[in-house]
Design an enzyme around this catalytic site. Structure first.
Site, short mmCIF file in Angstrom:
data_model
loop_
_atom_site.label_atom_id
_atom_site.label_comp_id
_atom_site.label_asym_id
_atom_site.label_seq_id
_atom_site.Cartn_x
_atom_site.Cartn_y
_atom_site.Cartn_z
N ASP A 80 -1.18 -5.42 -1.33
CA ASP A 80 -1.08 -3.96 -1.25
C ASP A 80 -0.26 -3.53 -0.04
OD1 ASP A 80 -2.05 -1.26 -2.04
OD2 ASP A 80 -3.00 -1.33 -0.07
N GLU A 94 3.35 -5.03 -3.88
CA GLU A 94 3.53 -3.59 -4.03
C GLU A 94 4.41 -3.16 -2.87
OE1 GLU A 94 1.38 0.74 -3.84
OE2 GLU A 94 0.89 -0.90 -2.50
#
Length: 702
Positions: free
Chosen positions: A400, A453
């Site tokens: 993330d 991401e």
């Protein structure tokens, strides 16, 4: 025995309690010392004798002097003030359990099995079972472990420091699975801090925050066939259709969280019917705040207790694998929360985080940023990742907020960040960490996917580390997501002016290995559900969007609710509504169709697998492209982006022959037609189609 030494033991201010407690050689023989504040009496039991120990301090300090010349095994028997009697091996009779190599590798940031050794781990030494407690606190004056096994008395079990490593250790016999504990750290200025275990395998449910001794390592797996096959798989040339979900809110029986057993019974068959190859779970790591969805983690090696035990989580993944479903886990190493009982200021200093807030504080999330340049911190994060890949057999990690790790000035104004040693904005330490992590995953866990991401144009995210890249296998294509959603949100009457929004991403579609995400971030915070974004005939627009996602080059990711045309946006406090059966069947048909045809997955990362047919008819808003694979017939994908039916619409085809519709967003009668020699779209052959409004068809030769 000096009173000062006794006081230091009782005050828990010793860095080496083993130098006083346990068995020691004296001029007269062997002396054994123990401290147990809950005991009125203590007795030493050896193989050939037993003797009462003398209490030389009323606070619970006992000693026995013997004439023995050699060390011998023994047990301690205590009698409490209430008459209760218990026996144990002396924790201070054991040598250090972590070896010099362990400590060297940890200090160098290179220990690849740290997740099995640090923290509270069930342990056995010379036939004695218990728990080995280890913690890294290099600036502490003293550390002890407290828990259910010692009445939460911080004085009872002081730990010893293992030299310059900064690691503290204590093996406590008899401590077993289910025992709850914390570390008590005396800082350099004498302050006492109670901390949860950074390496805990299990944690208490919020609002409690202590650690729990657990043993996920002993789970009996039966997914050998899956794991063996995974080692050889090439994800770039195989179907990869990901169902992203938030476990606690996928189903909430009677308004409570489901268990992993519930999800075994409900979720896995559902995902199988829908045809997804993988699920991606929003962070399952322990976190104190439900509203963070798991992205503000305090237990980086512990599955959240909201859904069950670590063994339950093992069982869930085992069943996924036996059902042919892979499991990807979201993992947030970009930051951690400021809670005082967790990693923040762990030993009274900025241990895991940078001391300077310009590098150590994240203004967007009010969280702290890891010090990626510190070997022990890197090794902690490696241990976290390896816990999920090794202990829990996860098939992939989606990292993330990678962009926030790569840039020192991420979300900061001028003067709020510190340039790197070259004067640049790149976070050299974080970049090095990501490269090293991806290298280790590639060598130690072949077949595992590392997914980034990453929301900027950083070059080489999915290039190998040895060629200068970060080493991820896939990257979320955030540009495709933003442009595509902007296009489909727009009234079809304006789409003729916006064709570039859905064609531009083909300009860079092979610059990285991409996943096309319609993720959780797009259906929260007032953005509305996918269905709610659609204008006019919403369900037809949504089917058209999903067709475009599935047929465009790249792998697919869809957040839960999108597959059932959920009306309202996602709310983590409410169970996922049942939604549209027709849309669920449509997604199943998309997954089945693309999974059965190599043209849609085997060349996703190869530009030779894609060719535009036409995107110049802005007025009609009809676009078309080919998906190609070696030794397979071409697949012609045609999209009518307006609700206006287009009759006798001519499309160029790459070869002469019979062309038939093999997939349609609108079920209808079978259709096939022989091409004619009318040149269109740079092809010598073409076919004439009747295109339904807001419809998609796929044709191939027959």
């Amino acid at each position: 025995m000096r009173q000062d030494d006794i006081n230091r033991v009782i005050d828990c201010s010793l860095a080496d309690p083993h130098s006083i407690l346990g068995m020691h050689r004296t001029e007269e023989g062997i002396t054994v010392r123990t401290f147990c504040p809950a005991a009125e009496q203590a007795e030493l039991i050896a193989e050939s004798f037993s003797e009462p120990m003398k209490r030389i301090d009323k606070r619970g300090f006992f000693i026995l002097n013997t004439a023995e010349k050699h060390f011998f095994p023994y047990r301690l028997r205590f009698t409490g003030k209430d008459g209760n009697i218990w026996q144990t091996r002396d924790p201070y009779s054991f040598p250090p359990q972590l070896g010099d190599l362990d400590l060297h590798l940890f200090s160098a940031g290179k220990h690849l099995e740290l997740h099995r050794k640090m923290g509270g781990r069930l342990w056995e030494h010379d036939g004695t079972e218990g728990t080995l407690f280890t913690v890294w606190a290099p600036n502490a004056k003293a550390v002890s472990v407290t828990g259910t096994f010692n009445g939460w008395d911080r004085r009872r079990h002081p730990m010893r420091t293992l030299g310059a490593s900064g690691v503290w250790e204590l093996f406590i016999p008899g401590v077993s699975e289910g025992d709850i504990y914390r570390f008590v750290i005396r800082t350099a200025d004498g302050t006492l801090l109670e901390k949860s275990d950074p390496y805990a395998a299990m944690c208490e449910n919020r609002p409690r925050n202590a650690s729990i001794v657990s043993d996920p390592f002993s789970f009996k797996w039966s997914d050998e066939e899956w794991m063996e096959k995974r080692r050889e798989i090439n994800h770039f040339t195989e179907p990869l259709s990901i169902y992203e979900l938030h476990g606690p809110s996928w189903a909430m029986p009677q308004g409570s969280f489901p268990t992993w057993k519930n999800l075994e019974e409900w979720l896995i068959p559902y995902v199988k019917r829908e045809g997804f190859t993988h699920i991606e779970l929003l962070p399952v790591m322990e976190h104190p705040l439900d509203d963070s969805w798991g992205y503000q983690v305090t237990g980086f090696l512990s599955p959240t207790g909201r859904l069950g035990t670590p063994q339950d989580f093992c069982s869930f993944i085992n069943t996924c694998h036996r059902s042919g479903i892979g499991v990807i886990l979201d993992w947030p190493p970009a930051h951690f929360p400021c809670d005082g009982w967790a990693l923040a200021q762990f030993d009274g200093t900025c241990l895991y985080e940078h001391q300077d807030p310009r590098k150590g504080y994240h203004p967007d999330w009010n969280t702290l940023i890891f010090n990626y340049g510190r070997n022990e911190v890197r090794n902690f994060l490696f241990a976290s990742a390896f816990q999920w890949l090794d202990t829990y057999h996860a098939d992939g990690i989606r990292v993330d907020a990678v962009a926030s790790m790569l840039y020192l000035d991420y979300s900061r104004k001028e003067g709020e960040w510190i340039p790197n040693r070259h004067g640049g904005r790149e976070n050299i330490e974080a970049i090095s960490f990501l490269k090293e992590l991806n290298h280790y995953v590639g060598t130690e866990y072949p077949g595992v996917m590392m997914i980034a991401e990453e929301s900027t144009d950083w070059s080489g995210v999915t290039a190998p580390p040895e060629s200068g890249g970060l080493g991820f296998h896939f990257k979320w294509n955030m540009g495709w997501m933003n442009d595509t959603l902007e296009y489909f949100r727009s009234d079809p009457v304006y789409r003729k002016h916006m064709t570039d929004k859905i064609t531009f991403s083909a300009m860079y579609a092979w610059s990285e290995n991409y996943i096309l995400p319609l993720s959780h971030d797009e259906v929260v915070h007032g953005k509305g559900s996918l269905l709610a974004k659609m204008p006019g005939d919403r369900e037809r627009n949504l089917r058209l969007l999903l067709c475009f996602q599935w047929f465009f080059p790249g792998k697919q990711l869809l957040f839960m609710g999108g597959e059932r045309a959920q009306e309202r946006e996602w709310n983590h406090r409410e169970s996922l509504p049942e939604g549209s059966t027709a849309m669920k069947e449509f997604i199943s048909s998309l997954n089945r169709f693309t999974g059965e045809n190599l043209q849609f997955y085997s060349t996703d990362t190869n530009p030779e697998g894609f060719r535009w047919v036409d995107f110049s008819d802005n007025e009609a808003s009809v676009i078309s492209f080919l998906r190609l694979a070696e030794n397979e017939p071409p697949m012609l994908c045609v999209f009518n982006m307006t609700p206006v039916e287009r009759k006798n619409y001519r499309i160029g085809v790459p070869q002469e022959g019979n062309w038939k519709i093999v997939f349609s967003s609108d079920p209808g009668p079978e259709w096939s037609k022989h091409s004619c020699d009318i040149p269109v779209h740079s092809f010598a052959q073409s076919v004439s189609l009747n295109l339904n409004g807001l419809g998609c068809v796929v044709l191939t030769t027959c």
